[in-house]
Design a protein around this motif. Structure first.
Motif, mmCIF file in Angstrom:
data_model
loop_
_atom_site.group_PDB
_atom_site.id
_atom_site.type_symbol
_atom_site.label_atom_id
_atom_site.label_comp_id
_atom_site.label_asym_id
_atom_site.label_seq_id
_atom_site.Cartn_x
_atom_site.Cartn_y
_atom_site.Cartn_z
ATOM 1 N N HIS A 1 0.850 -1.192 0.000
ATOM 2 C CA HIS A 1 0.000 0.000 0.000
ATOM 3 C C HIS A 1 0.886 1.241 0.000
ATOM 4 O O HIS A 1 1.719 1.405 0.894
ATOM 5 N N LEU A 2 0.691 2.104 -0.989
ATOM 6 C CA LEU A 2 1.481 3.319 -1.102
ATOM 7 C C LEU A 2 0.601 4.541 -0.877
ATOM 8 O O LEU A 2 -0.570 4.549 -1.269
ATOM 9 N N GLY A 3 1.192 5.559 -0.291
ATOM 10 C CA GLY A 3 0.444 6.788 -0.046
ATOM 11 C C GLY A 3 0.968 7.556 1.140
ATOM 12 O O GLY A 3 0.521 8.671 1.409
ATOM 13 N N GLY A 4 1.900 6.953 1.882
ATOM 14 C CA GLY A 4 2.490 7.660 3.010
ATOM 15 C C GLY A 4 1.743 7.438 4.297
ATOM 16 O O GLY A 4 1.209 6.358 4.561
ATOM 17 N N THR A 5 1.670 8.461 5.119
ATOM 18 C CA THR A 5 1.087 8.368 6.448
ATOM 19 C C THR A 5 -0.430 8.274 6.404
ATOM 20 O O THR A 5 -1.057 8.492 5.358
ATOM 21 N N ARG A 6 -1.001 7.967 7.559
ATOM 22 C CA ARG A 6 -2.464 7.943 7.684
ATOM 23 C C ARG A 6 -3.056 9.264 7.226
ATOM 24 O O ARG A 6 -4.048 9.290 6.479
ATOM 25 N N PRO B 1 -3.723 7.215 -15.602
ATOM 26 C CA PRO B 1 -3.055 7.238 -14.301
ATOM 27 C C PRO B 1 -1.575 6.867 -14.332
ATOM 28 O O PRO B 1 -0.930 6.821 -13.281
ATOM 29 N N THR B 2 -1.005 6.614 -15.506
ATOM 30 C CA THR B 2 0.335 6.039 -15.577
ATOM 31 C C THR B 2 1.378 6.887 -14.855
ATOM 32 O O THR B 2 2.170 6.376 -14.045
ATOM 33 N N ARG C 1 5.092 7.811 -10.442
ATOM 34 C CA ARG C 1 5.726 8.747 -9.504
ATOM 35 C C ARG C 1 5.606 8.262 -8.067
ATOM 36 O O ARG C 1 6.555 8.358 -7.281
ATOM 37 N N GLN C 2 4.453 7.697 -7.699
ATOM 38 C CA GLN C 2 4.272 7.232 -6.326
ATOM 39 C C GLN C 2 5.102 5.977 -6.050
ATOM 40 O O GLN C 2 5.667 5.825 -4.954
ATOM 41 N N VAL C 3 5.212 5.067 -7.019
ATOM 42 C CA VAL C 3 6.071 3.895 -6.817
ATOM 43 C C VAL C 3 7.525 4.337 -6.712
ATOM 44 O O VAL C 3 8.279 3.869 -5.839
ATOM 45 N N PRO D 1 13.183 4.016 -5.446
ATOM 46 C CA PRO D 1 13.974 4.796 -6.393
ATOM 47 C C PRO D 1 14.627 3.903 -7.448
ATOM 48 O O PRO D 1 15.183 2.851 -7.138
ATOM 49 N N GLY D 2 14.511 4.328 -8.699
ATOM 50 C CA GLY D 2 15.031 3.536 -9.802
ATOM 51 C C GLY D 2 13.972 2.701 -10.490
ATOM 52 O O GLY D 2 14.258 2.016 -11.483
ATOM 53 N N PHE D 3 12.749 2.757 -10.013
ATOM 54 C CA PHE D 3 11.673 1.972 -10.609
ATOM 55 C C PHE D 3 11.480 2.307 -12.085
ATOM 56 O O PHE D 3 11.322 1.414 -12.925
#
Length: 484
Positions: free
Chosen positions: A315-320, A375-376, A381-383, A388-390
């Motif tokens: 799950h990506l998105g940072g903090t609560r 959404p690409t 960007r979020q991944v 880093p390097g994705f």
């Protein structure tokens, strides 16, 4: 059977719920035909080459938290029919700075990794994990039925009240445990906190620590293939490229079960439905949307925290607070600058999904209903933020906006993959307030989709419950044995 022949039962739609209904009816000795508008069965539970040859991606669903817990799949013996690989690390939640929350199947190991918040996490979930079967029982059907384990149900309700209100942070001191819980609750694609998201999060997290979140070898299409094979083995058939535009156009049948939305039911039945029921169907609300990106990769995702690579789901998105802010933006019709992204790399568990040394990556993000945005870039960007390097590993990608999600699957209205907003009100009234919401006022017609209890997910339960109602009311039969 020819397409125009009379049968005992017709099922419209061949998603997991429609096929679960068809299998149950055929196992009861009835003649069953499934009508599917698409060229192949499965709905969202299909697997296809979406990017490059040899890279097999799941069209919608990829990881199946209910595959081992669903009473239907347990009765059907799914894990004896296909291979389900269950990662030891059910899900991970990366945070900035190379940190990550890790939700192991081993509950004690998870608690130990949460430091000062471990004890609070244990108090929140221990009772539910210990009584996972009871949680599955009362959340796997209409909430109007009295639970067989009222103490567990009461404990679940109290925890949902906490995690679904502004009190959700009171028990925690750090940011890792709250982020982990929020990442799971956000599966509901609703503003956070709310009772609907809290219920979703608690159920899914319970399964993560009880039986795990399995990934089918070969992709989600393996589940569909097992259901179709069993249906055909018991005399049923699936007619593809067989769209249904009016119930009156169907051949004679004693029961018709519809794996469609309430909106589609209203259209198919028209003024044959009582006015009050028709108003209820038209008043059914659809939720926010998902947009999807599939990637073909030259190698595994280079997560900043290497432990994340062992997770079946990320799950990506940072903090609560970041995730809650992004979901509020979506609910207000805006695309978040830092979106929630759900990720799975099934090729780390299933080498058949990509050529040797290569990988597939499955992702979706949340967007406003009807969004046409590709959404690409937002997903990439979020991944990249947490790996880093994705970007350098991407060989090809395939995306679908929310609008395209609906074009591919009419049950995903506006891109709503839950087939109806999973708010608390619509979990109780889905789509009507009734102890048997699968049965419609039309004689012999049943609704058997995710728009009925228990709601979204690949579990087959909505179709199974609808079939049970049809067997009882139309044929005077009980539930058949489903085991292999």
């Amino acid at each position: 059977m020819a397409r125009g022949d009379a049968v005992d039962a017709i099922v419209v739609g061949s998603g997991p719920n429609g096929l679960a209904a068809a299998v149950t009816l055929a196992r009861a000795g009835l003649s069953v035909r499934v009508h599917e508008a698409a060229a192949e069965p499965g709905g969202g539970a299909r697997t296809a080459e979406l990017t490059l040859p040899g890279f097999r991606h799941d069209v919608c669903s990829a990881v199946h938290p209910m595959a081992l817990a669903s009473p239907f799949f347990r009765a059907f013996g799914l894990e004896r029919r296909i291979e389900l690989r269950v990662p030891e690390l059910s899900f991970a939640h990366p945070l900035d700075g190379g940190r990550a929350g890790l939700a192991w199947r081993d509950f004690d190991r998870t608690v130990a990794g949460l430091g000062r918040d471990g004890r609070a996490y244990r108090r929140l979930l221990a009772q539910l994990v210990a009584h996972e079967a009871a949680v599955t029982e009362f959340t796997g059907s209409t909430l109007l039925r009295a639970p067989r384990h009222p103490l567990v149900a009461a404990g679940f309700g109290l925890r949902a009240l906490e995690q679904g209100t502004p009190a959700w942070n009171l028990r925690f001191r750090g940011d890792v445990a709250p982020a982990m819980l929020t990442g799971v609750a956000a599966h509901a694609i609703r503003p956070l906190p709310s009772l609907g998201t809290a219920g979703t999060g608690l159920v899914l997290t319970t399964h993560a620590h009880a039986r795990g979140w399995p990934i089918p070898v070969g992709g989600s299409g393996a589940i569909v293939a097992a259901l179709v094979d069993d249906l055909v083995a018991h005399g049923g058939e699936v007619a593809t490229d067989a769209a249904v535009d009016d119930l009156a156009a169907l051949p004679p049948a004693r029961a018709v079960l519809l794996d469609v939305t309430p909106r589609a039911l209203a259209r198919l039945a028209g003024d044959r439905l009582p006015a009050r029921y028709r108003r209820a169907l038209r008043g059914f609300r659809y939720g926010n949307a998902a947009a999807k990106v599939d990637f073909a990769l030259a190698g595994p995702v280079p997560w900043a925290d290497p432990a994340v690579a062992g997770a079946g789901t990320v799950h990506l998105g940072g903090t609560r607070e970041e995730i809650a802010a992004g979901e509020r933006d979506v609910a207000r019709g805006r695309h978040p600058s830092s979106p929630y992204v759900l990720v799975s790399q099934p090729s780390t568990l299933d080498e058949s999904r990509a050529p040797e040394g290569r990988h597939v990556l499955w992702t979706y993000t949340h967007v406003p209903a009807g969004s046409t945005l590709d959404p690409t870039e937002a997903v990439t960007r979020q991944v990249e933020r947490f790996a880093p390097g994705f970007r350098d590993l991407v060989l090809a990608s395939s995306s679908r906006s929310a609008e395209q999600m609906q074009a591919e699957n009419p049950n995903y209205i506006g891109g709503d993959i839950a087939s109806g907003a999973p708010s608390l009100a619509q979990l109780v009234r889905r789509p009507v307030l009734s102890p048997d919401p699968w049965r419609t006022p039309l004689a012999g017609v049943y609704l058997a989709s995710a728009s009925t209890p228990p709601g979204p997910g690949v579990h087959g339960l909505a179709g199974w419950h609808a079939a049970a109602s049809a067997l009882r009311h139309e044929f005077g039969l009980g539930m058949p044995r489903l085991a292999p």
